[in-house]
Design a protein around this motif. Structure first.
Motif, short mmCIF file in Angstrom:
data_model
loop_
_atom_site.label_atom_id
_atom_site.label_comp_id
_atom_site.label_asym_id
_atom_site.label_seq_id
_atom_site.Cartn_x
_atom_site.Cartn_y
_atom_site.Cartn_z
N SER A 82 -1.72 7.25 -8.40
CA SER A 82 -2.25 7.31 -7.04
C SER A 82 -2.73 5.93 -6.56
O SER A 82 -2.45 5.53 -5.42
N GLN A 83 -3.43 5.21 -7.41
CA GLN A 83 -3.91 3.88 -7.01
C GLN A 83 -2.77 2.90 -6.87
O GLN A 83 -2.74 2.08 -5.94
N GLY A 84 -1.80 2.99 -7.77
CA GLY A 84 -0.65 2.10 -7.68
C GLY A 84 0.16 2.35 -6.42
O GLY A 84 0.66 1.40 -5.78
N PHE A 85 0.31 3.61 -6.03
CA PHE A 85 1.04 3.94 -4.81
C PHE A 85 0.31 3.39 -3.59
O PHE A 85 0.92 2.78 -2.70
N ALA A 86 -0.99 3.57 -3.55
CA ALA A 86 -1.78 3.07 -2.41
C ALA A 86 -1.68 1.55 -2.30
O ALA A 86 -1.54 1.00 -1.21
N ARG A 87 -1.75 0.86 -3.45
CA ARG A 87 -1.64 -0.60 -3.42
C ARG A 87 -0.26 -1.04 -2.97
O ARG A 87 -0.11 -2.03 -2.24
N ALA A 88 0.77 -0.32 -3.39
CA ALA A 88 2.14 -0.67 -3.00
C ALA A 88 2.34 -0.52 -1.50
O ALA A 88 2.97 -1.37 -0.85
N VAL A 89 1.81 0.56 -0.92
CA VAL A 89 1.93 0.77 0.52
C VAL A 89 1.22 -0.35 1.27
O VAL A 89 1.75 -0.94 2.23
N GLU A 90 0.01 -0.67 0.83
CA GLU A 90 -0.75 -1.74 1.49
C GLU A 90 -0.06 -3.08 1.34
O GLU A 90 -0.02 -3.88 2.28
N GLY A 91 0.49 -3.35 0.16
CA GLY A 91 1.16 -4.61 -0.07
C GLY A 91 2.38 -4.82 0.80
O GLY A 91 2.76 -5.96 1.11
N LEU A 92 2.99 -3.72 1.24
CA LEU A 92 4.16 -3.81 2.12
C LEU A 92 3.78 -3.76 3.60
O LEU A 92 4.65 -3.78 4.47
N ALA A 93 2.47 -3.71 3.89
CA ALA A 93 1.99 -3.59 5.27
C ALA A 93 2.63 -2.39 5.96
O ALA A 93 2.96 -2.44 7.14
N ALA A 94 2.80 -1.30 5.20
CA ALA A 94 3.39 -0.08 5.73
C ALA A 94 2.30 0.95 5.95
O ALA A 94 1.13 0.76 5.57
N SER A 95 2.68 2.05 6.57
CA SER A 95 1.75 3.14 6.81
C SER A 95 2.51 4.45 6.70
O SER A 95 3.53 4.64 7.38
N LYS A 110 5.51 3.98 9.29
CA LYS A 110 5.63 2.76 10.08
C LYS A 110 5.86 1.61 9.11
O LYS A 110 5.15 1.49 8.11
N MET A 111 6.86 0.77 9.40
CA MET A 111 7.20 -0.30 8.47
C MET A 111 7.76 -1.50 9.22
O MET A 111 8.42 -1.36 10.26
N LEU A 112 7.48 -2.68 8.69
CA LEU A 112 8.01 -3.92 9.26
C LEU A 112 9.46 -4.09 8.83
O LEU A 112 9.86 -3.67 7.74
N THR A 113 10.22 -4.76 9.67
CA THR A 113 11.64 -4.98 9.37
C THR A 113 11.81 -5.74 8.07
O THR A 113 12.69 -5.40 7.25
N GLU A 114 10.99 -6.73 7.83
CA GLU A 114 11.16 -7.57 6.64
C GLU A 114 10.93 -6.79 5.35
O GLU A 114 11.45 -7.16 4.29
N GLY A 211 12.49 1.70 17.16
CA GLY A 211 12.11 0.33 16.85
C GLY A 211 13.27 -0.55 16.47
O GLY A 211 14.42 -0.35 16.91
N ASP A 212 12.97 -1.51 15.63
CA ASP A 212 13.91 -2.58 15.28
C ASP A 212 14.84 -2.13 14.16
O ASP A 212 14.69 -2.55 13.00
N ILE A 213 15.79 -1.28 14.51
CA ILE A 213 16.77 -0.80 13.54
C ILE A 213 18.01 -0.34 14.30
O ILE A 213 17.90 0.23 15.38
N THR A 214 19.17 -0.63 13.75
CA THR A 214 20.42 -0.23 14.39
C THR A 214 20.86 1.14 13.89
O THR A 214 20.34 1.65 12.88
#
Length: 437
Positions: A82-95, A110-114, A211-214
């Motif tokens: 659970s903690q690893g998953f939360a850190r991974a989401v935060e590290g990707l600036a995702a939601s 929600k996720m950034l293109t990069e 959003g930014d996706i084809t």
């Protein structure tokens, strides 16, 4: 995470309120249907997944299983706890968010293109490979039970539960989707795995992305993301037969203010008179301080701080619902005023001025809903669930404006049923007694 906040804020600024949304209908090679709105000005995408069925799929004796299962999807998956998953989401600036309703479960991302590929892969593990570790089950279960116990002391929740039980009986709508202390306490890991397979299946899936996706990028992403989910889930629930006999049910509860839930039969979203009923409700109780109920119950008589009504179109039942709260010694009068307004609007209809004001508000407020990728994705997936066409957004205000005064007043006579108006009152109301068994 700062990059995500900046991107999302910029996105809202870049997408002014509008109702001009171009939707593409797509089908992936794996057979997943989706709607896409491309918006490449900001490197960010919102993805909305909806699975029809929801908490209504809970098996007998397993009430709350779907709700608990969905709450655990972010508590570790694949190789991550659970903690690893939360850190991974935060590290990707995702939601990511996972929610349960009576008629469906939803997953919002929600996720950034990069970081899109990595974020989608992480989201996939939560959907396809949830860990359901016993320690996490016990911790989240305790949180759910705490919420249930708190709700058991809240007069609004008590009133809502009593109303659901009266109106829907043994149908899944008749009990809370969170379950009871007893039912949630008894849930096992196997129950959660069963709930997962029953609810998260491709045969009841609806998807939208904004959003930014084809189109090519989205179809590839969706097959990777969702292709390993079960092809079919549990059978969807049958229609309910609401019990709305008219009258009052009192639920004794020691509180200085009674809480009232009331309803009569509603109207299906597909009915040709839906927009006339929608406008009628706005005038009656959906228009805030401008509605008739607020004017008569609050402004003229000071019986409440707020009263409202709305059309509730569920998958298996349609109701016209309302709520009010009033002091125990004044709630009887509030109910009588509501009944009187229900009857008056049926018999006398609405005025041309009321209709004009309602149309102005409803058409003016509509574009304000489209204030970012997330809201647009949510609206688009809701349209799919309602069976609406992709050009609905462009045509919706025209459909509102096409409703005539004759339409509204005809529908008022046809639909308004004060004789079926059923009230559940929670508190110690003076001058009121239960008239419904």
């Amino acid at each position: 995470m700062i990059r995500f906040v900046i991107a999302f804020t910029a996105l809202i600024a870049a997408l002014p309120a509008r109702a001009e949304v171009e939707i593409q209908e797509l089908t992936t090679p794996g057979g997943i249907n989706a709607w896409l709105v491309e918006e490449h000005s900001i490197p960010f995408v919102a993805l909305e997944l909806r699975f029809r069925g929801g908490a209504a799929l809970d098996l007998p004796g397993k009430r709350g299983a779907t709700n608990l299962m969905m709450a655990l999807l972010e508590e570790g998956s694949g190789d991550l706890d659970s903690q690893g998953f939360a850190r991974a989401v935060e590290g990707l600036a995702a939601s990511f968010s996972y929610n349960t309703g009576d008629d469906g479960v939803s997953v919002s991302a929600k996720m950034l293109t990069e970081n899109r590929a990595e974020a989608a892969a992480l989201l996939r593990t939560s959907l396809v490979e949830p860990r359901f570790e016993q320690t996490d089950i016990d911790r989240v279960r305790a949180q759910v039970i705490s919420i249930i116990q708190s709700d058991e002391k809240d007069p609004r929740d008590i009133s809502a539960r009593a109303f659901d039980a009266l109106v829907f009986g043994d149908h899944p709508y008749g009990s809370s989707r969170t379950g009871t202390v007893e039912s949630v306490t008894a849930l096992t890991r196997e129950d959660l795995l069963t709930a997962h397979g029953n609810a998260l299946a491709r045969d009841r899936l609806y998807v939208s992305a904004v959003g930014d996706i084809t189109a090519e990028e989205l179809t590839a992403l969706l097959d990777d993301l969702l292709g390993d989910l079960p092809a079919t889930g549990a059978p969807l629930p049958k229609d309910a037969t609401p019990n709305l006999p008219g009258g009052i049910k009192v639920v004794d509860f020691d509180t200085p203010q009674s809480v009232v839930t009331f309803a009569q039969p509603g109207i299906d979203r597909d009915d040709e008179d839906f927009f006339a009923a929608y406008i009628l409700n706005h005038i009656l109780g959906g228009g805030g301080f401008e509605s008739r109920l607020m004017t008569e119950v609050r402004e003229k008589r000071g019986l409440t701080y707020g009263v409202y009504s709305y059309l509730l179109d569920m998958d298996n039942a349609q109701l016209w619902v309302g709520s009010v709260a009033s002091a125990n010694d004044r709630v009887a009068e509030a109910i009588e005023v509501i009944r009187a307004e229900w009857t008056r609007i049926r018999e006398e209809g609405v005025t041309a001025a009321e209709l004009s004001d309602a149309k102005t508000y409803l058409t003016g407020a509509y574009p304000l809903r489209f204030d970012g990728n997330g809201p647009i994705a949510n609206i688009a997936v809701g349209m799919q669930l309602d069976g609406l066409p992709t050009d609905y957004i462009a045509n919706r205000n025209d459909m509102v404006n096409a409703v005539t005064l004759e339409d509204v007043n005809r529908v008022a006579k046809k639909l308004m049923a004060p004789e079926n108006l059923t009230f559940v009152v929670t508190g110690k109301p003076e001058g009121l007694a239960t008239t419904i068994n």
